[in-house]
Enzyme design. Structure first.
Site, short mmCIF file in Angstrom:
data_model
loop_
_atom_site.label_atom_id
_atom_site.label_comp_id
_atom_site.label_asym_id
_atom_site.label_seq_id
_atom_site.Cartn_x
_atom_site.Cartn_y
_atom_site.Cartn_z
NE ARG A 64 -3.39 -2.34 2.53
CZ ARG A 64 -4.23 -2.63 1.32
NH1 ARG A 64 -4.64 -1.45 -0.21
NH2 ARG A 64 -5.44 -3.64 1.19
CG ASP A 65 1.48 5.71 -2.68
OD1 ASP A 65 1.86 5.31 -3.46
OD2 ASP A 65 1.54 6.34 -1.24
CG HIS A 89 7.27 3.42 -8.13
ND1 HIS A 89 8.14 3.77 -8.58
CD2 HIS A 89 6.13 4.10 -7.88
CE1 HIS A 89 8.53 5.04 -8.43
NE2 HIS A 89 6.54 4.78 -8.37
CG HIS A 143 1.62 4.97 -8.69
ND1 HIS A 143 1.67 5.32 -7.61
CD2 HIS A 143 2.58 5.44 -9.08
CE1 HIS A 143 2.85 6.09 -7.40
NE2 HIS A 143 3.33 6.40 -8.76
P1 AMP Z 1 6.60 8.56 -7.47
O1 AMP Z 1 6.71 9.91 -7.38
O2 AMP Z 1 5.86 8.01 -8.85
O3 AMP Z 1 8.22 8.23 -7.84
O4 AMP Z 1 5.96 6.86 -6.49
C1 AMP Z 1 6.57 6.99 -4.76
C2 AMP Z 1 5.08 6.87 -4.09
O5 AMP Z 1 6.30 5.76 -3.16
C3 AMP Z 1 4.52 8.12 -3.87
O6 AMP Z 1 2.93 7.79 -3.81
C4 AMP Z 1 4.83 7.68 -2.28
O7 AMP Z 1 3.08 8.67 -0.99
C5 AMP Z 1 5.31 6.41 -2.34
N1 AMP Z 1 5.84 6.16 -0.97
C6 AMP Z 1 7.04 6.87 -0.38
N2 AMP Z 1 8.08 5.73 0.42
C7 AMP Z 1 6.88 5.08 0.62
C8 AMP Z 1 6.77 3.86 1.65
N3 AMP Z 1 7.41 3.79 3.47
N4 AMP Z 1 5.42 3.03 1.76
C9 AMP Z 1 5.10 3.27 0.78
N5 AMP Z 1 4.63 4.14 -0.07
C10 AMP Z 1 5.74 4.84 -0.09
#
Ligand code: AMP
Length: 114
Positions: A29-30, A100, A102
Site C-alpha cells: 500500500r502507498d 513502480h 501505481h
Molecule cells: P512516484 O512519485 O511515482 O515515484 O511514487 C512514489 C510513491 O511512493 C509515492 O506515491 C509515495 O507516497 C510512495 N511511498 C514513499 N515512501 C513509501 C513507503 N515507505 N511506503 C509506501 N509508499 C511509499
C-alpha cells in the site's frame, strides 16, 4: 547499484503493508494514498526509471501490469475499473528511483481526457 526505500521494503528493513509478493515483484500500500485503493507494484530487479528498461527487460513491466490486474480481480474491483500509472523522472513526478506501477481504484478517478 541504487538502493531505494522500495529495496528496503523488499528486504523488510522498513515496514510496509505488503499485499502481494512473488519471486519477481512485491506489492504494498502507498503510504500517501491518492485513491481509496492505492497499491504500488515494484519489481525485485533494480531498474531506476522506465527509460532504463532494456528490451530484454520489457516483460518485467508487463508483469507489473499483470499482477495489478490479478490483484484487482482478487479484490473484486476489476469490473468497476481502476487506473495504472508509472511516473518517469522530474516532469512525470517520479520521487523513488526504482520503477513502480501505481494501481489506483475504489472511486471514479477524474482527469485524463474528460
Ligand atoms: P512516484 O512519485 O511515482 O515515484 O511514487 C512514489 C510513491 O511512493 C509515492 O506515491 C509515495 O507516497 C510512495 N511511498 C514513499 N515512501 C513509501 C513507503 N515507505 N511506503 C509506501 N509508499 C511509499
Amino acid at each position: 547499484m541504487s538502493d531505494t526505500i522500495f529495496h528496503k521494503i523488499v528486504r523488510r528493513e522498513i515496514p510496509a503493508t505488503i499485499v502481494y509478493e512473488d519471486e519477481h515483484l512485491i506489492a504494498f500500500r502507498d503510504i500517501a494514498p491518492q485513491a481509496p485503493v492505492h497499491v504500488l507494484f515494484v519489481p525485485k530487479e533494480t531498474i531506476a526509471t522506465l527509460n532504463d528498461v532494456r528490451e530484454d527487460q520489457a516483460h518485467i513491466v508487463g508483469r507489473l501490469a499483470h499482477a495489478a490486474a490479478e490483484y484487482a480481480k482478487r479484490e473484486g474491483f476489476a469490473e468497476d475499473g481502476y487506473r495504472i500509472v508509472m511516473n518517469c523522472n522530474a516532469n512525470g513526478g517520479q520521487t523513488v528511483f526504482q520503477i513502480h506501477l501505481h494501481l489506483l481504484a475504489g472511486a471514479p478517478l477524474g482527469g485524463f481526457g474528460r
